[in-house]
Design a protein around this motif. Structure first.
Motif, PDB file in Angstrom:
ATOM      1  N   PRO A 208       0.832  -1.202   0.000  1.00 50.33           N
ATOM      2  CA  PRO A 208       0.000   0.000   0.000  1.00 50.33           C
ATOM      3  C   PRO A 208       0.869   1.255   0.000  1.00 50.33           C
ATOM      4  CG  PRO A 208      -0.587  -1.477   1.811  1.00 50.33           C
ATOM      5  CD  PRO A 208       0.659  -2.011   1.199  1.00 50.33           C
ATOM      6  N   LEU A 209       0.318   2.351  -0.515  1.00 48.14           N
ATOM      7  CA  LEU A 209       1.022   3.634  -0.457  1.00 48.14           C
ATOM      8  C   LEU A 209       1.115   4.087   0.991  1.00 48.14           C
ATOM      9  CD1 LEU A 209      -0.619   5.693  -3.320  1.00 48.14           C
ATOM     10  CD2 LEU A 209       1.579   4.544  -3.353  1.00 48.14           C
ATOM     11  N   ASP A 210       2.027   5.021   1.247  1.00 54.14           N
ATOM     12  CA  ASP A 210       2.086   5.545   2.603  1.00 54.14           C
ATOM     13  C   ASP A 210       1.397   6.908   2.716  1.00 54.14           C
ATOM     14  OD1 ASP A 210       3.851   6.818   1.054  1.00 54.14           O
ATOM     15  OD2 ASP A 210       5.630   6.430   2.279  1.00 54.14           O
ATOM     16  N   ARG A 211       0.746   7.296   1.634  1.00 48.21           N
ATOM     17  CA  ARG A 211       0.033   8.583   1.666  1.00 48.21           C
ATOM     18  C   ARG A 211      -1.480   8.341   1.717  1.00 48.21           C
ATOM     19  NH1 ARG A 211       1.007  10.572  -3.776  1.00 48.21           N
ATOM     20  NH2 ARG A 211       1.924   8.569  -4.251  1.00 48.21           N
ATOM     21  N   ASN A 212      -2.184   9.298   2.319  1.00 49.66           N
ATOM     22  CA  ASN A 212      -3.645   9.341   2.274  1.00 49.66           C
ATOM     23  C   ASN A 212      -4.318   8.041   2.736  1.00 49.66           C
ATOM     24  OD1 ASN A 212      -2.660  11.495   0.669  1.00 49.66           O
ATOM     25  ND2 ASN A 212      -4.704  11.760  -0.178  1.00 49.66           N
ATOM     26  N   VAL A 213      -3.630   7.260   3.549  1.00 51.64           N
ATOM     27  CA  VAL A 213      -4.244   6.025   4.034  1.00 51.64           C
ATOM     28  C   VAL A 213      -4.941   6.308   5.360  1.00 51.64           C
ATOM     29  CG1 VAL A 213      -3.817   3.683   4.824  1.00 51.64           C
ATOM     30  CG2 VAL A 213      -2.497   4.629   2.922  1.00 51.64           C
ATOM     31  N   LEU A 214      -6.187   5.843   5.461  1.00 53.90           N
ATOM     32  CA  LEU A 214      -6.882   5.960   6.741  1.00 53.90           C
ATOM     33  C   LEU A 214      -6.418   4.822   7.629  1.00 53.90           C
ATOM     34  CD1 LEU A 214     -10.578   6.832   5.849  1.00 53.90           C
ATOM     35  CD2 LEU A 214      -8.899   8.269   6.974  1.00 53.90           C
ATOM     36  N   PRO A 215      -5.919   5.119   8.844  1.00 55.20           N
ATOM     37  CA  PRO A 215      -5.437   4.044   9.713  1.00 55.20           C
ATOM     38  C   PRO A 215      -6.551   3.048  10.004  1.00 55.20           C
ATOM     39  CG  PRO A 215      -5.336   6.198  10.806  1.00 55.20           C
ATOM     40  CD  PRO A 215      -5.766   6.454   9.428  1.00 55.20           C
ATOM     41  N   ALA A 216      -6.190   1.786  10.027  1.00 53.88           N
ATOM     42  CA  ALA A 216      -7.202   0.736  10.195  1.00 53.88           C
ATOM     43  C   ALA A 216      -7.862   0.807  11.567  1.00 53.88           C
ATOM     44  CB  ALA A 216      -6.559  -0.628   9.989  1.00 53.88           C
ATOM     45  N   ASP A 217      -7.125   1.351  12.565  1.00 52.53           N
ATOM     46  CA  ASP A 217      -7.700   1.387  13.910  1.00 52.53           C
ATOM     47  C   ASP A 217      -8.361   2.732  14.227  1.00 52.53           C
ATOM     48  OD1 ASP A 217      -5.424   2.803  13.794  1.00 52.53           O
ATOM     49  OD2 ASP A 217      -4.552   2.080  15.680  1.00 52.53           O
ATOM     50  N   LEU A 218      -8.746   3.444  13.183  1.00 48.63           N
ATOM     51  CA  LEU A 218      -9.410   4.746  13.386  1.00 48.63           C
ATOM     52  C   LEU A 218     -10.699   4.553  14.202  1.00 48.63           C
ATOM     53  CD1 LEU A 218      -8.649   7.564  12.173  1.00 48.63           C
ATOM     54  CD2 LEU A 218     -10.533   7.210  10.578  1.00 48.63           C
ATOM     55  N   PRO A 219     -10.870   5.346  15.274  1.00 47.79           N
ATOM     56  CA  PRO A 219     -12.101   5.188  16.060  1.00 47.79           C
ATOM     57  C   PRO A 219     -13.357   5.354  15.200  1.00 47.79           C
ATOM     58  CG  PRO A 219     -10.590   6.747  17.108  1.00 47.79           C
ATOM     59  CD  PRO A 219     -10.013   6.417  15.776  1.00 47.79           C
ATOM     60  N   PHE A 220     -13.212   6.117  14.125  1.00 47.32           N
ATOM     61  CA  PHE A 220     -14.374   6.318  13.262  1.00 47.32           C
ATOM     62  C   PHE A 220     -14.963   4.978  12.845  1.00 47.32           C
ATOM     63  CE2 PHE A 220     -16.653   6.941   9.331  1.00 47.32           C
ATOM     64  CZ  PHE A 220     -17.351   8.114   9.566  1.00 47.32           C
ATOM     65  N   PHE A 221     -14.096   4.008  12.565  1.00 45.68           N
ATOM     66  CA  PHE A 221     -14.589   2.694  12.151  1.00 45.68           C
ATOM     67  C   PHE A 221     -14.794   1.761  13.329  1.00 45.68           C
ATOM     68  CE2 PHE A 221     -12.219   4.274   8.429  1.00 45.68           C
ATOM     69  CZ  PHE A 221     -13.272   4.319   7.530  1.00 45.68           C
ATOM     70  N   ASN A 222     -13.887   1.832  14.315  1.00 46.13           N
ATOM     71  CA  ASN A 222     -13.914   0.868  15.408  1.00 46.13           C
ATOM     72  C   ASN A 222     -15.177   0.926  16.237  1.00 46.13           C
ATOM     73  OD1 ASN A 222     -11.540  -0.123  14.718  1.00 46.13           O
ATOM     74  ND2 ASN A 222     -10.330   0.813  16.355  1.00 46.13           N
ATOM     75  N   LYS A 223     -15.673   2.121  16.457  1.00 46.72           N
ATOM     76  CA  LYS A 223     -16.804   2.283  17.364  1.00 46.72           C
ATOM     77  C   LYS A 223     -18.135   1.974  16.673  1.00 46.72           C
ATOM     78  CE  LYS A 223     -15.000   4.029  21.241  1.00 46.72           C
ATOM     79  NZ  LYS A 223     -15.418   3.882  22.636  1.00 46.72           N
ATOM     80  N   GLN A 224     -18.084   1.718  15.396  1.00 47.05           N
ATOM     81  CA  GLN A 224     -19.326   1.487  14.680  1.00 47.05           C
ATOM     82  C   GLN A 224     -19.726   0.025  14.698  1.00 47.05           C
ATOM     83  OE1 GLN A 224     -20.257   3.520  11.084  1.00 47.05           O
ATOM     84  NE2 GLN A 224     -18.416   4.765  11.167  1.00 47.05           N
ATOM     85  N   LYS A 225     -20.984  -0.212  14.417  1.00 48.53           N
ATOM     86  CA  LYS A 225     -21.490  -1.574  14.310  1.00 48.53           C
ATOM     87  C   LYS A 225     -22.390  -1.578  13.078  1.00 48.53           C
ATOM     88  CE  LYS A 225     -23.181  -5.640  15.759  1.00 48.53           C
ATOM     89  NZ  LYS A 225     -22.320  -6.812  15.684  1.00 48.53           N
ATOM     90  N   LYS A 226     -21.947  -2.259  12.039  1.00 49.64           N
ATOM     91  CA  LYS A 226     -22.703  -2.182  10.785  1.00 49.64           C
ATOM     92  C   LYS A 226     -23.670  -3.351  10.654  1.00 49.64           C
ATOM     93  CE  LYS A 226     -19.873   0.998   8.626  1.00 49.64           C
ATOM     94  NZ  LYS A 226     -19.934   1.928   7.521  1.00 49.64           N
ATOM     95  N   VAL A 227     -24.941  -3.026  10.648  1.00 55.49           N
ATOM     96  CA  VAL A 227     -25.961  -4.040  10.379  1.00 55.49           C
ATOM     97  C   VAL A 227     -26.676  -3.670   9.084  1.00 55.49           C
ATOM     98  CG1 VAL A 227     -28.110  -5.059  11.174  1.00 55.49           C
ATOM     99  CG2 VAL A 227     -26.259  -4.646  12.794  1.00 55.49           C
ATOM    100  N   VAL A 228     -27.267  -2.484   9.107  1.00 56.55           N
ATOM    101  CA  VAL A 228     -28.004  -2.037   7.925  1.00 56.55           C
ATOM    102  C   VAL A 228     -27.035  -1.656   6.807  1.00 56.55           C
ATOM    103  CG1 VAL A 228     -29.685  -0.381   7.080  1.00 56.55           C
ATOM    104  CG2 VAL A 228     -29.844  -1.205   9.407  1.00 56.55           C
ATOM    105  N   LEU A 229     -25.916  -1.062   7.198  1.00 54.15           N
ATOM    106  CA  LEU A 229     -24.956  -0.604   6.206  1.00 54.15           C
ATOM    107  C   LEU A 229     -23.871  -1.655   5.942  1.00 54.15           C
ATOM    108  CD1 LEU A 229     -24.392   3.112   7.255  1.00 54.15           C
ATOM    109  CD2 LEU A 229     -25.725   2.275   5.344  1.00 54.15           C
ATOM    110  N   ALA A 230     -24.134  -2.911   6.348  1.00 47.81           N
ATOM    111  CA  ALA A 230     -23.101  -3.944   6.234  1.00 47.81           C
ATOM    112  C   ALA A 230     -22.558  -4.062   4.810  1.00 47.81           C
ATOM    113  CB  ALA A 230     -23.662  -5.278   6.697  1.00 47.81           C
TER     114      ALA A 230
END
Lengths: 573, 185, 194, 238
Positions: free
Chosen positions: A108-130
């Motif tokens: 992967p590039l080292d630019r513009n990558v969203l970190p995998a452990d971003l709270p934006f994703f971690n705190k979510q629970k996808k059911v409808v938007l799975a």
């Protein structure tokens, strides 16, 4: 098509996907499109063609991935590796991404990558938007590959309509349109209503300013809604459904229309759904720009081609709805919950969320917060988590002031209540509502009386005019708020404001008028000192309002003084 | 009214703002009851009496007419300051009524129409000279300018209604009108 | 129905409808819904798309075809924001006034445009060059404040950048062959994307 | 038709199960104000003056549209209701230009009557004083938007009883206005039968016969039941 054929289609699609070494998913929902996703997708296609990578790399346009303010977003999936998400992708960057991942020793590039452990994703629970952001909303196979329509197949073959209703009741699913009425009870009412002609309506008339959950769902995973509606049709004994799409959402309407056509062609909708005796058709109706049509009786009037004015209930739509026949009307997000409930069972669903509010809720996080976008969180999560963890806090070193939920029908929640769990009861207790899921964060540059005025103006313009409290009450409230924000109001006006709010809440005909005072009442409750500062000191603490400094009557008195002065001058000379 | 018990006469005032004087005519239509009235009250200010300035320490003031210009505004304030009880007397004071029909027009258009286009054209600049009190942008009912203690609607209020209201007031009761007495118009 | 058009107050419809091919599109929608009265809003949508606005003639035509009272059609057309009874300007600017955009001060953008072109939202300049409108949330809250100039969605705007854009757009001569080459319609973007 | 019993202001009352609350309340001699309701035409439920409290329901219900139910307990004049009716009336009076003194219906107006009845002797809200036109193009009648309270009686009677549907309403919210045809002058309407039913049912001076001056216009409602009874019983079929 029957159930086995459905499984074959899914299997084949999955195999096809696995055959690519690298899968590039580009978000193609409205926010990313308007920040330039089209050119990005074009670039990917060009690069693949240029370097002859057709067999190894594939590009797919998908639905929303979430953090819209960081768009255009691109997800790269590699077999056996973790997905990489790129933000702010430009055509130049797209070229680099494609080449980096297509290379034999892909890195992967080292630019513009969203970190995998971003709270934006971690705190979510996808059911409808799975599926959102992972499937191509324009292809049926893409949905089927992720077990799409298997819930419908299951329901048709293994369950009776009564059992489907019971499952939904047991899941504790509540209407996602705002009021939170138990969905299963509504279904059961319609099922029990006499008559052999019934209707299903999916309410996609998302009118709250600052909310776009329903649009994203319709754009990103249209089949999910159709499947939910078909299951509902089977459960209540309806053979016709309508999706009412807000007129401002042309892409959503187009994708739904396309989805309906494809589902019909494959026998997933139509006279014999999945080779069963159950027949179900779905039509689209496009709204024409009226917030009040989010109210269910007004929406039905609009489907019938009339002025979108609500009518008094009872009788409820479950007894007398479209053309006087029993009608089940739910929000599109509610329908989005159905397939997972049938697939995984009511108990699985009931384990998510809180005691009285089960499952997840999608919010459109907007306003002055670091990362804005679309999030799906388990019910009961605290507002603080949403604003400061998922949203990443307030930018520009400003202070959090209030979170506005529920749009013009909701209220403003101040700092003191940031730890409130987000569920129907808790928000209600604070004088706000869950609403359809708009969540606008405001920092200390927002003036609360001004915000209240903004929402009141909205309600004033959207009032249908049928009942007096809403038609005239909104105008009077707006007028008083104008006086507050220009510094000419009195403390008596505040009392009058409160009295009129309560009166409107209790006497208005429909939900619009009944909830229109909410933003005003909640700001008055939590930010009363701001109102008083406008009135007694003629200052706006947030520095937003332009004040006369003195009431207009006082101004007139100054005029009088000048006049008298002029009079005296004439006499002297 | 119990005349014997009263030692001191009640100080009554009536004022005339933006109205047609019809309410005062109706007051005069109390006819012989006026004699009863003046046994207990002293009229300290009124358009029907020649008193130039509004006096102090007035017990009851009946105000006819809406607030239409800066003079009215000033007088209304003085009335409020100097009176114990202020009553909106007649529809113009209560609702703005006919006086407020001009609220839909711009003041400049109105003045031009009346003073410069009609018969008996006045010299231009009359209203700017300060001879005429400046009109306020919108004619207001009295209670939107000062606090009001009682309302006596009607255009004009019937003499009977006036009598009812005034006699209760003079007995120290708040104005309380029966249904047929509180009609607008 | 024929008596309607003979009446002195009704415009002579027969000539208009056949001369103008755009009526064919309206007819198609009418047929698709089998002239059902409850299809009125769908028909009005098509009519507005084809003609740009709903003229009296058009509404009379629709009323007659659907056998609906004229006042009914007019009542529905004026109830919904989408329908415009007046022709639009050559260029349009729609400013989002949704909550997120409002919080990010889109009202100032409107005020500046209002000041420069002396039109209020919903109005068109006297020379017919520019129509200003406001919208209740365009659903791009992440990019607030958002506006749409001639179908081009612009995000994170300031009053200055907006005015500059509008000046540029208004300065371009009206291109009757279609949209200017550099404007990208959302719908077209969607087609490209899928 | 079955019979139900219910409580109205704690008195036991019996009613036919197809009746609406308003009818039953009025049969008891209880006065309850209405402006949009009219016997003989469909219900609107818009003026919100006939709201009542029903025990067990947390919402207030409009009596004109609420069907009676066995065992329901209704209160018609609680303090809260009286206060709300008062505010509703003030709102109505503030919305347009109801200058009674120069109105053709002065003294016969339902709005004026109900205001007095509800004890509204002044309006605490700002008057909106909108600039509204008067349509005097019709040969027999005049439509004065300044007096209109948007009760829709005229629209409903024109549609349901006369069957012409000349009148409808345009716009929304406080900008709603009664229109004829495509918002063209009433006199140009080709569907208007000049029957005058709309004028007779109008509660205020918004619709009146030409030639009437201040306080001269009186409205007659009796024709409505006459027509409807006749139709129902087919009395004139011989």
């Amino acid at each position: 098509m029957n159930r086995e054929e459905l499984q074959v289609i899914g299997e084949r699609e999955r195999e096809k996907q696995q055959s690519y070494r690298c899968r590039i998913l580009c978000c193609a929902s409205t926010p990313c499109l308007s920040s330039g996703a089209t050119a990005v997708i074009e670039t990917f296609k060009e690069v693949i063609k240029e370097f002859d990578l057709e067999a190894e790399v594939t590009v797919t346009s998908t639905g929303c991935m979430g953090p819209c303010s960081r768009g255009p977003l691109v997800t790269v999936q590699m077999n056996g590796q973790q997905d990489v998400i790129y933000e702010h992708v430009t055509p130049e960057l797209a070229r680099d991404i494609a080449l980096a991942h297509a290379a034999p020793e892909a890195k992967p590039l080292d630019r513009n990558v969203l970190p995998a452990d971003l709270p934006f994703f971690n705190k979510q629970k996808k059911v409808v938007l799975a599926n959102s952001g992972l499937i191509d909303p324009t292809r049926l196979e893409s949905y089927v590959a992720r077990d799409g329509y298997s819930a419908l197949a299951h329901a048709l073959r293994e369950m009776t309509p009564t059992e489907v209703c019971e499952e939904v009741i047991r899941s504790g699913l509540r209407g996602r349109g705002g009021a939170g009425y138990p969905a299963g009870l509504k279904w059961d009412l319609v099922r029990k209503a006499p008559g052999d002609k019934k209707y299903i309506i999916a309410n996609g008339d998302e009118g709250d300013p600052g909310a776009y959950m329903d649009r994203t769902l319709m754009e990103s995973d249209p089949h999910r809604i159709l499947e939910g509606m078909a299951i509902a049709g089977y459960a209540v004994g309806a053979d016709q459904g309508f999706v009412y799409v807000r007129g401002e959402y042309p892409i959503a309407a187009k994708r739904l229309e396309n989805a309906i056509r494809m589902a019909e062609r494959r026998g997933l909708l139509g006279s014999r759904v999945l080779d069963s005796p159950f027949g179900f058709r779905i039509d689209i109706r496009i709204g024409a720009g009226a917030f009040v049509c989010g109210e269910e009786t007004a929406l039905m009037a609009s489907i019938m081609g009339r002025r979108g004015q609500p009518w008094p209930r009872p009788p409820y739509p479950a007894q007398k709805g479209l053309w006087g026949l029993p009608t089940l009307i739910n929000n599109v997000e509610t329908f989005g919950n159905i397939a997972p409930i049938i697939s995984h069972g009511a108990d699985w669903f009931g384990a998510i969320g809180t005691e009285k509010s089960k499952g997840t809720k999608i919010f459109a996080l907007a306003g002055t917060v670091e990362t804005t976008g679309l999030i799906e969180v388990p019910m009961g999560i605290s507002l603080r988590d949403i604003v400061f963890e998922i949203g990443g806090g307030i930018p520009n070193d400003r202070q959090f002031k209030a979170a506005q939920t529920g749009g013009p029908s909701g209220g403003c929640i101040p700092t003191d209540h940031l730890d409130t769990p987000v569920d129907y009861e808790s928000l209600g207790a604070l004088g706000s509502i869950m609403g359809s899921g708009g969540l606008v964060v405001m920092d200390d540059t927002s003036c609360m009386p001004d915000v209240a005025k903004f929402f009141m103006e909205f309600c004033m313009e959207e009032s249908c005019g049928k009942c007096v409290p809403c038609r005239v009450g909104t105008v009077q409230l707006h007028r008083i708020l104008e006086h507050v924000t220009d510094g000419s109001a009195t403390l008596d006006d505040l009392d009058r404001l409160e009295e009129l709010c309560v009166m409107m809440k209790e006497t208005s005909l429909c939900g619009l008028g009944q909830s229109a005072p909410n933003p005003l009442l909640s700001t008055l409750k939590y930010f009363r000192e701001e109102y008083e500062a406008h009135i007694t000191n003629h200052t706006c603490p947030a520095g937003k309002c332009t004040m006369f400094g003195v009431p207009p009557l006082q101004l007139t008195r100054d005029l009088l003084r000048n006049t008298l002065q002029a009079k005296n001058d004439t006499e002297v000379s | 009214m119990d005349k014997q018990k009263r030692k001191k006469k009640i100080r009554l005032a009536t004022a005339w703002l933006g109205g047609c004087a019809g309410c005062h005519m109706s007051l005069l239509d109390l006819d012989e009851r006026l004699i009863d009235l003046f046994e207990v009250v002293e009229l300290v200010y009124s358009p029907i009496a020649d008193i130039k300035t509004f006096p102090k320490a007035v017990d009851v003031t009946l105000v006819e007419g809406a607030v239409a210009n800066v003079d009215h505004l000033e007088l209304a304030e003085v009335i409020r300051r100097n009176s114990t009880i202020v009553v909106s007397f007649g529809d113009c004071a209560v609702t703005g009524n006919v006086t407020s029909l001009r609220n839909r027009l711009k003041i400049d258009d109105l003045l031009t129409k009346v003073y410069h286009e009609g018969p008996g054209t006045a010299p231009r600049g009359l209203e700017e000279d300060g001879i005429m009190p400046a009109l306020i942008p919108k004619v207001l009912p009295l209670h939107q300018v000062i606090h009001i203690d009682g309302y006596l609607p009607g255009c004009p209020p019937e003499p009977d209604h006036i009598w009812q209201a005034v006699s209760t007031l003079l007995d120290g009761q708040p104005v309380r009108l029966t249904q047929e007495m509180r009609y607008f118009g | 129905m024929a008596t309607t058009s003979k009446h002195k107050n009704a415009p002579a419809m027969q000539d208009v409808e056949h001369a103008d091919p755009r009526y064919k599109q309206v007819d198609r929608t009418l047929k698709r819904f089998r002239y059902r009265q409850d299809a009125l809003i769908e028909v009005l949508h098509t009519a507005q798309e084809s003609f740009g606005f709903l003229s009296d003639e058009l509404m009379i035509y629709i009323a007659r075809e659907l056998k609906l009272p004229q006042s009914w059609v007019y009542g529905v057309a004026t109830f919904y924001h989408f329908f415009s009874l007046k022709p639009q300007g050559e260029h349009t600017c729609v400013v989002c006034m949704g909550t997120a955009c409002y919080v990010k001060r889109s009202a100032e953008i409107v005020a500046r445009i209002q000041g420069e072109y002396s039109i209020k939202p919903g109005e068109t300049t006297a020379d017919g060059k520019l129509s200003l409108a406001t919208a209740r949330c365009l659903g791009s809250c992440g990019l607030a404040p958002v506006l749409v100039v001639d179908n081009e969605v612009l995000g994170k705007e300031t009053p200055e950048s907006t005015l500059q854009k509008i000046r540029e757009v208004v300065a371009t001569s009206p291109d009757h062959s279609g949209e200017p080459a550099d404007t990208v319609n959302l719908q077209e973007q969607e087609e490209h994307a899928s | 038709m079955s019979v139900v019993t219910l409580h109205i202001n704690d008195e036991i009352v019996s009613a036919r199960s197809d009746q609406k609350l308003l009818e039953v309340i009025r049969e008891q001699g209880i006065e309850i104000p209405t402006l949009c309701h009219m016997d003989g035409i469909s219900e609107l439920g818009g003026c919100r003056l006939c709201l009542v409290e029903v025990k067990g329901s947390n919402r207030l219900l409009a009596a004109c549209v609420t069907p009676v139910q066995e065992g329901m307990s209704v209160y018609t004049h609680s303090e809260r209701l009286v206060n709300y009716r008062h505010i509703t009336m003030e709102l109505l009076l503030s919305e347009r230009n109801h200058t009674c003194a120069v109105c053709v219906m002065n003294g016969h107006c339902e709005l004026q009557y109900e205001a007095a009845e509800l004890g509204v002797d002044h309006v605490r809200y700002e008057y909106m004083t909108p600039d509204l036109p008067i349509d005097a193009s019709h040969s027999k009648f005049t439509l004065d938007h300044n007096r209109c309270i948007l009760c829709m009686r005229c629209v409903r009677v024109c549609d349901e009883v006369e069957g012409a549907h000349t009148l409808d309403v345009m716009g929304r919210g406080t900008n709603s206005r009664i229109i004829t045809a495509l918002n063209r002058p009433w006199g140009d309407s080709i569907s208007c039968t000049k029957c005058g039913k709309c004028v007779q049912v109008c509660p205020t001076g918004a619709l009146f016969e030409k030639g009437s001056s201040v306080g001269e216009m009186e409205k007659r409602h009796a024709f409505l039941s006459w027509i409807l009874n006749g139709r129902e019983r087919k009395e004139w079929h011989w």
